[in-house]
Design a protein around this motif. Structure first.
Motif, short mmCIF file in Angstrom:
data_model
loop_
_atom_site.label_atom_id
_atom_site.label_comp_id
_atom_site.label_asym_id
_atom_site.label_seq_id
_atom_site.Cartn_x
_atom_site.Cartn_y
_atom_site.Cartn_z
N LEU A 25 3.06 -15.98 -2.55
CA LEU A 25 2.08 -15.04 -2.46
C LEU A 25 1.81 -14.68 -1.02
N ALA A 26 2.68 -13.79 -0.26
CA ALA A 26 2.65 -13.48 0.97
C ALA A 26 3.82 -12.37 1.28
N TRP A 27 3.63 -11.87 2.73
CA TRP A 27 4.53 -10.77 3.23
C TRP A 27 5.24 -11.28 4.25
N SER A 28 6.52 -10.98 4.55
CA SER A 28 7.05 -11.37 5.67
C SER A 28 8.13 -10.56 6.49
N THR A 29 8.00 -9.39 5.82
CA THR A 29 9.04 -8.26 6.35
C THR A 29 8.11 -7.02 6.98
N HIS A 30 8.72 -6.16 7.72
CA HIS A 30 7.97 -4.89 8.08
C HIS A 30 9.38 -4.21 8.66
N ASP A 31 9.31 -3.13 7.66
CA ASP A 31 10.86 -2.00 7.88
C ASP A 31 11.83 -2.73 7.52
N SER A 32 12.84 -3.01 8.50
CA SER A 32 14.11 -3.86 8.25
C SER A 32 13.90 -5.29 8.94
N ALA A 33 12.59 -5.34 9.84
CA ALA A 33 12.46 -6.67 10.52
C ALA A 33 11.95 -7.81 9.48
N TYR A 34 12.68 -8.87 9.67
CA TYR A 34 11.97 -10.20 9.07
C TYR A 34 11.03 -11.14 10.02
N LEU A 35 9.96 -11.43 9.69
CA LEU A 35 9.10 -12.06 10.47
C LEU A 35 9.23 -13.46 10.11
N ASN A 36 9.02 -14.42 11.00
CA ASN A 36 9.32 -15.89 11.06
C ASN A 36 7.82 -16.49 10.49
N ASP A 37 7.40 -15.82 9.50
CA ASP A 37 5.88 -16.43 9.04
C ASP A 37 5.55 -15.70 7.68
N LEU A 38 4.67 -16.38 6.92
CA LEU A 38 4.38 -16.00 5.62
C LEU A 38 3.13 -15.50 5.82
N LEU A 39 2.81 -14.17 5.73
CA LEU A 39 1.45 -13.66 6.08
C LEU A 39 0.55 -13.40 4.97
N PRO A 40 -0.57 -13.45 5.09
CA PRO A 40 -1.46 -13.12 4.03
C PRO A 40 -1.73 -11.77 3.83
N LEU A 41 -2.54 -11.44 2.66
CA LEU A 41 -2.69 -9.98 2.42
C LEU A 41 -3.91 -10.20 1.69
N PRO A 42 -4.64 -8.73 1.53
CA PRO A 42 -5.99 -8.53 1.14
C PRO A 42 -5.97 -8.49 -0.07
N TYR A 43 -6.91 -9.07 -1.01
CA TYR A 43 -6.87 -9.21 -2.46
C TYR A 43 -7.67 -7.98 -3.17
N THR A 44 -7.16 -6.85 -3.37
CA THR A 44 -7.77 -5.73 -3.90
C THR A 44 -7.03 -5.46 -5.03
N GLU A 45 -7.54 -4.46 -5.58
CA GLU A 45 -6.88 -3.64 -6.88
C GLU A 45 -5.45 -3.18 -6.60
N GLN A 46 -5.50 -2.51 -5.46
CA GLN A 46 -4.30 -1.98 -4.91
C GLN A 46 -3.20 -3.03 -4.66
N THR A 47 -3.47 -3.87 -3.95
CA THR A 47 -2.66 -5.03 -3.79
C THR A 47 -2.03 -5.82 -5.05
N LEU A 48 -3.09 -6.03 -5.95
CA LEU A 48 -2.78 -6.52 -7.09
C LEU A 48 -1.55 -5.81 -8.01
N ALA A 49 -1.82 -4.35 -7.75
CA ALA A 49 -0.80 -3.72 -8.67
C ALA A 49 0.53 -3.78 -7.99
N ARG A 50 0.68 -3.65 -6.62
CA ARG A 50 1.71 -3.81 -5.74
C ARG A 50 2.52 -5.17 -6.07
N VAL A 51 1.74 -6.25 -5.96
CA VAL A 51 2.35 -7.51 -6.18
C VAL A 51 2.70 -7.72 -7.64
N CYS A 52 2.13 -7.37 -8.60
CA CYS A 52 2.74 -7.27 -9.97
C CYS A 52 3.83 -6.66 -10.22
N GLU A 53 3.92 -5.50 -9.07
CA GLU A 53 5.35 -4.62 -9.63
C GLU A 53 6.41 -5.03 -8.91
N HIS A 54 6.17 -5.89 -7.82
CA HIS A 54 7.18 -6.76 -7.22
C HIS A 54 7.53 -7.97 -8.03
#
Length: 288
Positions: free
Chosen positions: A99-128
């Motif tokens: 449960l993290a993000w690690s890319t921005h556009d075409s770049a892969y980041l060397n980390d597993l980064l946190p995300l805000p826990y909101t209804e909008q984020t929940l919908a996006r994570v479920c879609e993914h």
């Protein structure tokens, strides 16, 4: 959709190239090996020859770090394609991601980064998660993160956020006990209360690891999810607490940095294995 989380309720370790010779031919008594999927996305070579040999003797747990499940952008279709090819080839017993993000556009980041826990984020994570599970034709496990910051815009507690993802998508959960300790210490929370709120009935695998420790600008403890040492005593005690509540589960000992000789890693797994074995009884077990 195929259910993947059928690993044995035993201890496993990560498969490291420096340990191939210690494993092949001696076949140590272990429940499973974990494979970082991105390390095996090439077509062939010695890594695949060893993995094919080991896969004939042990169940495999594939663990991904590159899907960026929590990212704003779309899932990388090429990455999903490579992952599907690998999973179809080896048929692992379990597949998990973070449960993290690690890319921005075409770049892969060397980390597993946190995300805000909101209804909008929940919908996006479920879609993914839905997209990944549909593409793979398999159920996946989603791992709780280790975090160092909290978002002021978060409106959902982390354990509820994970439970709601699982409810909507049918995915399972991976409980990383070291991540629980790191996050709760860093945010001045109670790790045992976190475990009490976690949907343990959805847990298909548990992770254990060692953390590093420093202090922040205020002089308070700051834990780092380093995976470079043996499991710390407080993490081990929290693991025993979780296992007493959840019952026997597959448990991985993670040791990805400053990797020791195989004998030391195997000894850590045997220590975990003993707790799992005792947890099969009706009485609570204690850390030893």
């Amino acid at each position: 959709m195929t259910k993947l989380d059928v690993l044995p309720d035993r201890a496993g370790v990560g498969l490291k190239g420096e340990h191939y010779a210690d494993i092949v031919g001696t076949w140590p008594d272990l429940g499973f090996f974990e494979v970082h999927a991105e390390n095996y996305m090439g077509d062939g070579g010695p890594p695949h020859r060893y993995l094919e040999t080991i896969a004939a003797h042990y169940p495999l747990s594939f663990h991904g770090v590159g899907l960026s499940i929590g990212g704003d952008g779309p899932i990388d279709q090429d990455h999903i394609g490579r992952l599907k090819t690998l999973i179809d080839r080896y048929r692992p017993a379990s597949f998990s991601e973070h449960l993290a993000w690690s890319t921005h556009d075409s770049a892969y980041l060397n980390d597993l980064l946190p995300l805000p826990y909101t209804e909008q984020t929940l919908a996006r994570v479920c879609e993914h998660v839905d997209e990944v599970q549909n593409a793979l034709g398999r159920r996946m496990l989603l791992e709780n993160p280790s975090t160092y910051v909290l978002f002021s815009e978060s409106t959902i507690e982390e354990t509820e956020f994970l439970t709601r993802i699982a409810d909507r998508t049918g995915c399972g959960l991976l409980l990383d006990v070291n991540n629980v300790m790191v996050s709760t210490v860093n945010h001045r929370l109670d790790p045992y209360a976190y475990i009490e709120r976690f949907a343990l009935d959805l847990v298909g695998e548990i992770h254990m690891a060692g953390y590093d420790e420093t202090v922040d600008g205020a002089g308070d403890r700051l834990l780092i999810d380093a995976h470079g040492s043996a499991v710390r005593p407080d993490v081990f005690e929290l693991f025993v607490f979780a296992l007493n509540k959840a019952g026997p589960r597959p448990v991985l000992v993670e040791w990805d940095n400053n990797v020791p000789g195989f004998a030391e890693l195997h000894a850590e797994a045997r220590r975990v294995e003993a707790v799992i074995a005792r947890s099969r009884g009706s009485r609570p077990v204690a850390a030893q």
